[in-house]
Design a protein around this motif. Structure first.
Motif, PDB file in Angstrom:
ATOM      1  N   THR A 170      -5.491  -7.731 -12.728  1.00  0.00           N
ATOM      2  CA  THR A 170      -6.883  -7.603 -13.145  1.00  0.00           C
ATOM      3  C   THR A 170      -7.812  -7.725 -11.935  1.00  0.00           C
ATOM      4  OG1 THR A 170      -6.322  -8.516 -15.302  1.00  0.00           O
ATOM      5  CG2 THR A 170      -8.644  -8.502 -14.717  1.00  0.00           C
ATOM      6  N   ALA A 171      -7.501  -8.615 -11.023  1.00  0.00           N
ATOM      7  CA  ALA A 171      -8.319  -8.767  -9.810  1.00  0.00           C
ATOM      8  C   ALA A 171      -8.300  -7.483  -8.978  1.00  0.00           C
ATOM      9  CB  ALA A 171      -7.832  -9.953  -8.982  1.00  0.00           C
ATOM     10  N   GLU A 172      -7.155  -6.833  -8.900  1.00  0.00           N
ATOM     11  CA  GLU A 172      -7.066  -5.574  -8.143  1.00  0.00           C
ATOM     12  C   GLU A 172      -7.809  -4.459  -8.864  1.00  0.00           C
ATOM     13  OE1 GLU A 172      -2.869  -6.568  -5.895  1.00  0.00           O
ATOM     14  OE2 GLU A 172      -2.816  -5.784  -7.943  1.00  0.00           O
ATOM     15  N   GLY A 176     -15.009  -1.896  -7.892  1.00  0.00           N
ATOM     16  CA  GLY A 176     -16.069  -2.146  -6.911  1.00  0.00           C
ATOM     17  C   GLY A 176     -16.083  -1.107  -5.814  1.00  0.00           C
ATOM     18  N   ASN A 177     -14.912  -0.726  -5.341  1.00  0.00           N
ATOM     19  CA  ASN A 177     -14.824   0.299  -4.297  1.00  0.00           C
ATOM     20  C   ASN A 177     -15.341   1.644  -4.798  1.00  0.00           C
ATOM     21  OD1 ASN A 177     -13.705  -1.553  -2.537  1.00  0.00           O
ATOM     22  ND2 ASN A 177     -11.613  -0.840  -2.807  1.00  0.00           N
ATOM     23  N   GLU A 186     -18.930  -2.932 -15.431  1.00  0.00           N
ATOM     24  CA  GLU A 186     -18.234  -3.902 -16.275  1.00  0.00           C
ATOM     25  C   GLU A 186     -16.797  -4.133 -15.806  1.00  0.00           C
ATOM     26  OE1 GLU A 186     -18.817  -3.801 -20.551  1.00  0.00           O
ATOM     27  OE2 GLU A 186     -20.374  -2.289 -20.218  1.00  0.00           O
ATOM     28  N   LEU A 187     -16.138  -3.099 -15.286  1.00  0.00           N
ATOM     29  CA  LEU A 187     -14.769  -3.268 -14.792  1.00  0.00           C
ATOM     30  C   LEU A 187     -14.716  -4.171 -13.565  1.00  0.00           C
ATOM     31  CD1 LEU A 187     -13.232   0.289 -15.260  1.00  0.00           C
ATOM     32  CD2 LEU A 187     -12.737  -1.778 -16.580  1.00  0.00           C
ATOM     33  N   CYS A 188     -15.811  -4.258 -12.838  1.00  0.00           N
ATOM     34  CA  CYS A 188     -15.862  -5.137 -11.659  1.00  0.00           C
ATOM     35  C   CYS A 188     -15.693  -6.605 -12.033  1.00  0.00           C
ATOM     36  CB  CYS A 188     -17.177  -4.954 -10.909  1.00  0.00           C
ATOM     37  SG  CYS A 188     -17.291  -3.416  -9.992  1.00  0.00           S
ATOM     38  N   THR A 189     -15.967  -6.933 -13.286  1.00  0.00           N
ATOM     39  CA  THR A 189     -15.848  -8.322 -13.727  1.00  0.00           C
ATOM     40  C   THR A 189     -14.917  -8.466 -14.930  1.00  0.00           C
ATOM     41  OG1 THR A 189     -17.807  -8.093 -15.138  1.00  0.00           O
ATOM     42  CG2 THR A 189     -18.148  -8.931 -12.877  1.00  0.00           C
ATOM     43  N   ILE A 195      -9.776  -3.309 -22.634  1.00  0.00           N
ATOM     44  CA  ILE A 195     -10.252  -2.451 -21.546  1.00  0.00           C
ATOM     45  C   ILE A 195     -10.805  -1.127 -22.075  1.00  0.00           C
ATOM     46  CG2 ILE A 195      -8.055  -1.314 -20.981  1.00  0.00           C
ATOM     47  CD1 ILE A 195      -8.982  -1.781 -17.974  1.00  0.00           C
ATOM     48  N   PHE A 196     -10.252  -0.660 -23.188  1.00  0.00           N
ATOM     49  CA  PHE A 196     -10.741   0.604 -23.746  1.00  0.00           C
ATOM     50  C   PHE A 196     -12.159   0.456 -24.301  1.00  0.00           C
ATOM     51  CE2 PHE A 196      -6.037   0.841 -24.291  1.00  0.00           C
ATOM     52  CZ  PHE A 196      -5.826   1.709 -23.233  1.00  0.00           C
ATOM     53  N   GLU A 197     -12.501  -0.729 -24.774  1.00  0.00           N
ATOM     54  CA  GLU A 197     -13.871  -0.976 -25.212  1.00  0.00           C
ATOM     55  C   GLU A 197     -14.820  -0.946 -24.018  1.00  0.00           C
ATOM     56  OE1 GLU A 197     -14.095  -4.595 -27.514  1.00  0.00           O
ATOM     57  OE2 GLU A 197     -12.348  -3.993 -28.707  1.00  0.00           O
ATOM     58  N   VAL A 198     -14.373  -1.470 -22.896  1.00  0.00           N
ATOM     59  CA  VAL A 198     -15.198  -1.472 -21.683  1.00  0.00           C
ATOM     60  C   VAL A 198     -15.375  -0.051 -21.161  1.00  0.00           C
ATOM     61  CG1 VAL A 198     -15.287  -2.231 -19.269  1.00  0.00           C
ATOM     62  CG2 VAL A 198     -14.549  -3.820 -21.050  1.00  0.00           C
TER      63      VAL A 198
END
Length: 130
Positions: free
Chosen positions: A28-30, A36-37, A51-54, A62-65
């Motif tokens: 998840t961190a990656e 972010g990149n 939202e994926l950055c956090t 994840i599909f909701e995001v």
């Protein structure tokens, strides 16, 4: 991989990234680092990248995001190759199937998966790179 392929109409990159996450080839961190990149390089940028950055929720959220379920461009063996990447990175996946030998064989049979992974996640070093 095309970093701009992150929309519902063109979802090959985000589909690959999500597949990597589910295969445990990335953490998840990656995922957050990747988002972010991309956020810094893609204009206009889909709102989901912010939202994926956090993102830290359960994987099925994840599909909701993202706002949609990216289509799967990968074959079952290519998805198995992603599990092979997890093994190469020293990560033991939660699921016992596919086993390590099968996953590594799939990775060897599909070298493009490793090439796509390295292109998508250039900030990830492999043990043999160190």
């Amino acid at each position: 991989m095309n970093p701009q392929a992150i929309t519902k109409e063109n979802a090959s990159t985000i589909g690959f990234v999500v597949s990597c996450l589910f295969a445990q080839a990335v953490s998840t961190a990656e995922l957050q680092t990747w988002a972010g990149n991309v956020l810094l390089t893609v204009d206009p940028c889909p709102a989901c990248l912010v939202e994926l950055c956090t993102f830290e929720g359960p994987l099925h959220k994840i599909f909701e995001v993202i706002g949609f379920v990216p289509g799967g461009d990968l074959s079952d063996e290519e998805k198995t190759a992603l599990v092979g990447i997890a093994h190469v990175r020293g990560i033991t996946p939660y699921e016992p199937e596919p086993d390590r030998a099968h996953a590594l064989a799939a990775l060897a049979a599909h070298p493009q998966i490793m090439a796509d992974f390295r292109e998508t996640f250039p900030f990830i070093a492999f043990p043999q790179d160190r």
